[in-house]
Design an enzyme around this catalytic site. Sequence first.
Site, PDB file in Angstrom:
ATOM      1  N   HIS A 271      45.959  43.193  42.919  1.00 21.35           N
ATOM      2  CA  HIS A 271      47.081  42.866  42.026  1.00 21.35           C
ATOM      3  C   HIS A 271      48.348  42.713  42.851  1.00 21.35           C
ATOM      4  O   HIS A 271      48.519  43.388  43.863  1.00 21.35           O
ATOM      5  CB  HIS A 271      47.273  43.990  40.990  1.00 21.35           C
ATOM      6  CG  HIS A 271      48.082  43.561  39.807  1.00 21.35           C
ATOM      7  ND1 HIS A 271      49.448  43.603  39.819  1.00 21.35           N
ATOM      8  CD2 HIS A 271      47.716  43.033  38.629  1.00 21.35           C
ATOM      9  CE1 HIS A 271      49.896  43.142  38.654  1.00 21.35           C
ATOM     10  NE2 HIS A 271      48.865  42.790  37.919  1.00 21.35           N
ATOM     11  N   ASP A 328      41.526  42.193  34.343  1.00 17.79           N
ATOM     12  CA  ASP A 328      40.499  41.166  34.083  1.00 17.79           C
ATOM     13  C   ASP A 328      39.090  41.610  34.428  1.00 17.79           C
ATOM     14  O   ASP A 328      38.132  40.894  34.147  1.00 17.79           O
ATOM     15  CB  ASP A 328      40.844  39.901  34.895  1.00 17.79           C
ATOM     16  CG  ASP A 328      42.142  39.291  34.395  1.00 17.79           C
ATOM     17  OD1 ASP A 328      43.044  39.065  35.221  1.00 17.79           O
ATOM     18  OD2 ASP A 328      42.256  39.081  33.182  1.00 17.79           O
TER      19      ASP A 328
HETATM   20  C1  SDX Z   1      46.537  39.008  36.521  1.00 13.36           C
HETATM   21  O1  SDX Z   1      51.190  39.654  37.925  1.00 13.36           O
HETATM   22  C2  SDX Z   1      50.595  40.133  36.925  1.00 13.36           C
HETATM   23  O2  SDX Z   1      51.057  41.078  36.315  1.00 13.36           O
HETATM   24  C3  SDX Z   1      49.308  39.433  36.538  1.00 13.36           C
HETATM   25  C4  SDX Z   1      48.512  40.109  35.442  1.00 13.36           C
HETATM   26  C5  SDX Z   1      49.225  40.046  34.112  1.00 13.36           C
HETATM   27  O3  SDX Z   1      48.977  40.921  33.278  1.00 13.36           O
HETATM   28  O4  SDX Z   1      49.952  39.045  33.886  1.00 13.36           O
HETATM   29  O5  SDX Z   1      48.279  41.460  35.771  1.00 13.36           O
HETATM   30  C6  SDX Z   1      47.161  39.415  35.229  1.00 13.36           C
HETATM   31  O6  SDX Z   1      46.748  37.910  36.955  1.00 13.36           O
HETATM   32  C7  SDX Z   1      45.674  40.003  37.265  1.00 13.36           C
HETATM   33  C8  SDX Z   1      45.136  39.437  38.624  1.00 13.36           C
HETATM   34  C9  SDX Z   1      43.881  38.586  38.314  1.00 13.36           C
HETATM   35  N1  SDX Z   1      43.424  37.890  39.560  1.00 13.36           N
HETATM   36  C10 SDX Z   1      42.291  38.236  40.179  1.00 13.36           C
HETATM   37  O7  SDX Z   1      41.584  39.188  39.865  1.00 13.36           O
HETATM   38  C11 SDX Z   1      41.907  37.318  41.343  1.00 13.36           C
HETATM   39  C12 SDX Z   1      41.411  38.141  42.542  1.00 13.36           C
HETATM   40  N2  SDX Z   1      42.580  38.870  43.087  1.00 13.36           N
HETATM   41  C13 SDX Z   1      43.233  38.264  44.226  1.00 13.36           C
HETATM   42  O8  SDX Z   1      43.237  36.878  44.255  1.00 13.36           O
HETATM   43  C14 SDX Z   1      44.560  38.952  44.553  1.00 13.36           C
HETATM   44  O9  SDX Z   1      44.326  40.291  44.580  1.00 13.36           O
HETATM   45  C15 SDX Z   1      45.777  38.674  43.686  1.00 13.36           C
HETATM   46  C16 SDX Z   1      46.075  37.218  43.572  1.00 13.36           C
HETATM   47  C17 SDX Z   1      45.615  39.248  42.317  1.00 13.36           C
HETATM   48  C18 SDX Z   1      46.952  39.393  44.339  1.00 13.36           C
HETATM   49  O10 SDX Z   1      47.168  38.780  45.524  1.00 13.36           O
HETATM   50  P1  SDX Z   1      48.204  39.390  46.579  1.00 13.36           P
HETATM   51  O11 SDX Z   1      48.916  40.595  46.110  1.00 13.36           O
HETATM   52  O12 SDX Z   1      49.007  38.215  47.019  1.00 13.36           O
HETATM   53  O13 SDX Z   1      47.258  39.920  47.667  1.00 13.36           O
HETATM   54  P2  SDX Z   1      47.052  39.133  48.959  1.00 13.36           P
HETATM   55  O14 SDX Z   1      46.514  37.787  48.611  1.00 13.36           O
HETATM   56  O15 SDX Z   1      48.319  39.226  49.759  1.00 13.36           O
HETATM   57  O16 SDX Z   1      45.902  39.992  49.658  1.00 13.36           O
HETATM   58  C19 SDX Z   1      46.207  41.095  50.507  1.00 13.36           C
HETATM   59  C20 SDX Z   1      44.915  41.334  51.271  1.00 13.36           C
HETATM   60  C21 SDX Z   1      44.392  40.052  51.939  1.00 13.36           C
HETATM   61  O17 SDX Z   1      43.585  40.443  53.036  1.00 13.36           O
HETATM   62  P3  SDX Z   1      44.289  40.447  54.541  1.00 13.36           P
HETATM   63  O18 SDX Z   1      44.878  39.073  54.742  1.00 13.36           O
HETATM   64  O19 SDX Z   1      45.336  41.543  54.477  1.00 13.36           O
HETATM   65  O20 SDX Z   1      43.141  40.754  55.480  1.00 13.36           O
HETATM   66  O21 SDX Z   1      43.896  41.737  50.343  1.00 13.36           O
HETATM   67  C22 SDX Z   1      42.863  40.752  50.331  1.00 13.36           C
HETATM   68  C23 SDX Z   1      43.451  39.493  50.903  1.00 13.36           C
HETATM   69  O22 SDX Z   1      42.449  38.665  51.469  1.00 13.36           O
HETATM   70  N3  SDX Z   1      42.467  40.585  48.920  1.00 13.36           N
HETATM   71  C24 SDX Z   1      41.217  40.473  48.507  1.00 13.36           C
HETATM   72  C25 SDX Z   1      41.308  40.403  47.102  1.00 13.36           C
HETATM   73  N4  SDX Z   1      42.595  40.461  46.723  1.00 13.36           N
HETATM   74  C26 SDX Z   1      43.317  40.577  47.856  1.00 13.36           C
HETATM   75  N5  SDX Z   1      40.041  40.426  49.182  1.00 13.36           N
HETATM   76  C27 SDX Z   1      38.919  40.308  48.425  1.00 13.36           C
HETATM   77  N6  SDX Z   1      38.912  40.234  47.058  1.00 13.36           N
HETATM   78  C28 SDX Z   1      40.099  40.286  46.386  1.00 13.36           C
HETATM   79  N7  SDX Z   1      40.109  40.201  45.044  1.00 13.36           N
END
Ligand code: SDX
Length: 392
Positions: A271, A328
Amino acid sequence: ATGAITIDPGYKNSGSCKSEITFLDGEEGILRYRGYAIEELADKADFLEVSYLIIFGELPTKQQLEQFENDIRKYTLVNEEMKNIIDGFPKTAHPMGVLSSLTSALTAFNPKVVNVENEKEMYEAICKTMGKFLVIATWTYRKMMGYPLNYYDNTKGYVENFMRLMFELPTGPYATNKTVINALDKLFILHADHEQNCSTSTVRIVGSSHAGLFASISAGVSALWGPLHGGANQAVLEMLEQIQKDGGDAQKALARAKDKDDPFRLMGFGHRVYKNFDPRAKIIKKAADEVLAELGVNDPILNIAKQLEEAALVDPYFVDRKLYPNVDFYSGIIYRALGIPTDMFTVLFAIGRLPGWIAQWKEMRVNKEPIGRPRQVYTGYPLRSFVEMDKR
Ligand code: SDX
């Protein structure tokens, strides 16, 4: 969280905003609507009551809530000509694309742009949006299934109407029971607002140009559709179904999610703000157990989800990055148990998020906030001279 907040004087143009609606603390896993804890609201209130709280700022009295529900009922009839628009879509169209189009089209039949200075007009636009959006959201399902479109029944409750609008066929009663209605009511409450997430920020920035309420909500629907945002609830189920097809091995899925060369992500995990458990995920996980037990559904997908969660919560990759289940991760398992197709999952998220979008739009307009204009850091070329074609 209770002290006075100091606002950066530059906030007006910094892309950030101040709001009195929702407070969340990502480190502590706290979520409150107008100061009330999400856990209490999910347990003690219903969705329309929470919608009233989020939009108008206070929990309604019994009389106010009845009045709100009756005022919404005045506007649940959608103009018949809207059917010409939905008829133009192929059955294969994704419901979120249809919903965004129909929401924008509502402006054509309700052209009066909301005059925020006039409280009566603003209230009418809010009730109109709450009434018509629910109907057209369920029409996207009926269209996808090739079923005739249903009409809101003003003798039934808001969430019960969702089930009726979705599942009642002309040939017979619709499937529903109190546990199902209560679970959906709770899910809508948990999705109702979430501070400045991607789709809500979209609604605020579109509304800041003084575009109408329907146009702003339509933009929010499009932003929510993305798999990194609301579209994640559909992506979670598709991921779990794929893991099941591949033999149900949670460790294999985690390995893929950690592999930088593999685009696979653990959908429903991580998140932008919560670096602790998403408080909503805890409540939804418990509701999933209750609904599946009540309906006598033994869904192996739920077991795969739990195995994934247990494995990820002790895996250094996820622990170090503070990646926990979000709103989700479990919601789609309940929707699937209710017979709702995965393509409709994000539409349900939109129905839940509607009061939050309305409230945030109203706050931004009533506060007379300036047009949105996020700043940028320019990283392009310095000044350079034009190059004639024969010299390129
Ligand atoms: C919602 O904002 C809100 O409030 C949204 C929401 C709402 O109520 O409106 O809460 C609803 O959108 C919830 C989120 C739903 N999305 C997902 O479940 C999709 C999967 N999650 C990721 O795509 C990700 O965690 C995000 C998009 C939700 C958050 O992305 P961030 O905070 O930008 O995290 P990041 O991309 O900077 O990742 C940090 C690290 C990275 O690794 P490194 O580069 O440090 O090695 O964590 C890893 C990422 O690769 N990572 C994941 C991951 N999420 C982050 N690795 C594997 N699986 C994941 N799901």
